[in-house]
Design an enzyme around this catalytic site. Sequence first.
Site, short mmCIF file in Angstrom:
data_model
loop_
_atom_site.label_atom_id
_atom_site.label_comp_id
_atom_site.label_asym_id
_atom_site.label_seq_id
_atom_site.Cartn_x
_atom_site.Cartn_y
_atom_site.Cartn_z
N CYS A 2 -3.62 -0.52 -13.59
CA CYS A 2 -3.99 -0.52 -14.99
C CYS A 2 -4.96 -1.65 -15.29
O CYS A 2 -5.33 -2.43 -14.41
CB CYS A 2 -2.74 -0.69 -15.86
SG CYS A 2 -1.42 0.49 -15.49
N ARG A 50 -3.77 2.60 -19.02
CA ARG A 50 -2.83 3.05 -18.01
C ARG A 50 -3.42 4.06 -17.04
O ARG A 50 -4.06 5.03 -17.44
CB ARG A 50 -1.60 3.67 -18.67
CG ARG A 50 -0.49 4.00 -17.67
CD ARG A 50 0.66 4.71 -18.33
NE ARG A 50 1.77 4.88 -17.38
CZ ARG A 50 2.72 5.80 -17.48
NH1 ARG A 50 2.70 6.65 -18.49
NH2 ARG A 50 3.68 5.88 -16.58
N LEU A 51 -3.18 3.79 -15.75
CA LEU A 51 -3.34 4.78 -14.69
C LEU A 51 -1.92 5.12 -14.26
O LEU A 51 -1.25 4.31 -13.60
CB LEU A 51 -4.16 4.22 -13.52
CG LEU A 51 -4.31 5.13 -12.29
CD1 LEU A 51 -5.05 6.41 -12.66
CD2 LEU A 51 -5.04 4.40 -11.18
N GLY A 76 -0.22 -3.34 -11.81
CA GLY A 76 0.26 -3.47 -10.44
C GLY A 76 1.47 -2.61 -10.17
O GLY A 76 1.72 -1.61 -10.84
N ILE A 291 -15.60 6.61 6.06
CA ILE A 291 -17.04 6.68 5.82
C ILE A 291 -17.77 6.73 7.16
O ILE A 291 -17.46 5.98 8.08
CB ILE A 291 -17.51 5.45 5.01
CG1 ILE A 291 -17.01 5.56 3.57
CG2 ILE A 291 -19.02 5.32 5.03
CD1 ILE A 291 -17.58 6.70 2.78
N SER A 363 -4.38 0.65 2.27
CA SER A 363 -5.48 0.08 3.06
C SER A 363 -4.94 -0.87 4.11
O SER A 363 -3.79 -1.29 4.06
CB SER A 363 -6.47 -0.66 2.15
OG SER A 363 -6.05 -1.98 1.92
N GLY A 364 -5.80 -1.24 5.05
CA GLY A 364 -5.42 -2.17 6.12
C GLY A 364 -5.90 -3.58 5.89
O GLY A 364 -5.91 -4.39 6.83
#
Length: 649
Positions: A2, A50-51, A76, A291, A363-364
């Site tokens: 968010c 908000r997401l 978060g 990618i 993700s790494g």
Amino acid sequence: MCGISGIFDLTGVRPIDRTLLSRINDIQSHRGPDEAGLHIEPGVGLGHRRLAIIDIASGQQPLFNEDGSVVVVFNGEIYNFVDLIPQLQSLGHTFRTRSDTEVIVHAWEQWGEACVAHFRGMFAFALWDRNSQTFFLARDRMGVKPLYYALLDNGCFVFGSELKALAAHPGFKREFDPLAIEDYFGYGYVPEPRTIYRQALKLSPGHTLTLQRGKSLPQPRQFWDIPFTPHAPMSEDDAAEETVARLREAVKIRMVAEVPLGAFLSGGVDSSAVVAMMAELSDAPVNTCSISFGDPRYNEAEYARQVATRYQTAHRVGQVEADDFSLIDELAHLYDEPYADSSAMPTYRVCELARNNVTVALSGDGGDENFAGYRRYRWHGYEEKMRALLPLGMRRPLFGWLGRAYPKADWAPKVLRAKTTFEAMARDSVEGYFHGVSVCSNALRAQLFSDHLKRQLQGYSAVEVLRRHDASNPGRDAVSRVQYLDMKTYLPGDILTKVDRASMAHALEVRVPLLDHQLVEWVSGLPVGMKLKGTEGKHIFKYALQAYLPHDILYRKKMGFSIPLSEWFRGPLLQRLRSAVLSPRLLDTGLFNAAFLKEMVDQHASGRRDYGAALWSVLMFEAFLRNADETGATAPLQRQEPILMTGGI
């Protein structure tokens, strides 16, 4: 994921302008396109975009406790919220939702400022407690989520997830901080807690800030640090087994979502390890994306395909050509301050690709900092051994002379480029490391900056950022010390900032299991020889993953999201470079030596020198200036008085 923002009146209970708060909130709408919420009471205004990820139906914010006396806005994820809910219920708290956000208000009621010690996750939040008249802000331990704030001249405190939220307030002064400019050209980003503006600061990772009316703005308080506390002796096999178990658990708790979930897959060790754990934990094929670069020197797509095939993921590949530099202006808008990591472009593209199919991606990021994967750690270790042979008083004049006398041979094979090594040996440990990681060296910045800017700096140097962190460095050896410095500067200031802005531009939430704080704590206590063994970085991590990943993935040369800047500036970007670097907009700031700027462009274009990284930093600074001009006037530096270090720095 968010966007949060708000206004708190430190001096009294003046009314909050709803229209202004709504404008500040909506300027971050890209971070949360699903819903918007405001809470206003005398002297307090909170905004949230908000997401929706968890408890989509009832997790709206701002969110309150049972009697409405505590309200929070939060960006978060609290990954251990499922465990905290019954614990807090047993202590008498009543929950109305299934969201991790509600855990925060009840944890505050129960534990006060110490609530953050109970949270496992990535978070930035602001909380108002009407009963105690306390305004509380916190940022997660590693700095995955951002939080900016400023105290305005009228006594109002404003905050937001991005600088643009603060800059939208008419009382915010857009005056450049000359120390931040020095830092930017030293590191390629503005390290915490500074921002490019004098009036604004970042809340540093692992810190909280507690405000009360009638009191001056306090210093942030640190609630966590990377311990580097040695473990009891263990074998490599035991350490490898523990590494996999902890990684698997860190991945598992990050796979909880009510929306489509996937992962970035670059073909490197770190992202491949995350995908391997996800595949093991998931009944359905993991959504992965990567990618592909047209230039084979930068293309890891084949390695990503190997991992995708092995774990039968639903894999998607996006093509980025070597001349994909159309994002320069967009990046300036996203980052709000100068930012010179060119890998922001492919990161933006991979987030764009991922968002077509998922709302959450793992993700790494963090593997190199955690497990000593960067080659610079190895070279720093070598240099430290050489420094130990001679005292600084002897090294400084000897190697200083050699560094000045040896030619700058950018065109020559690496084995003949000894100038940088000589220069590093003439410095102490922190100076030497800064020399190795700096975008523009001390000598280059001295030529690049105008006399006016140098006077404004009053002798300040960007290396002081590292010195400040090194003063509390718990690392017991040369490699651990620079790992710690990177985790305090490069990781939050560059890597995590890059991923946050690129992902939020597409309303994509990115989770980072390798930066789980419990995993970080444990890894920090491993012997340095298990991380950097001989010339092999991430030794124990790779050893632990041999049953999960092919040898070619584990032990090939690291590539990363490299961009052919030097070639661009001698080809398709040369004209744009000339017009930007020598533009009136840039030169009129009074920050730069115009003659040297022209010399840099000419020498780079001719191939006599390689100024690729430095020129990119100047180009992105000019793009930042254009964006600032378009979004509101910025006070030029030459109108400022000299500035001393303030604001808790």
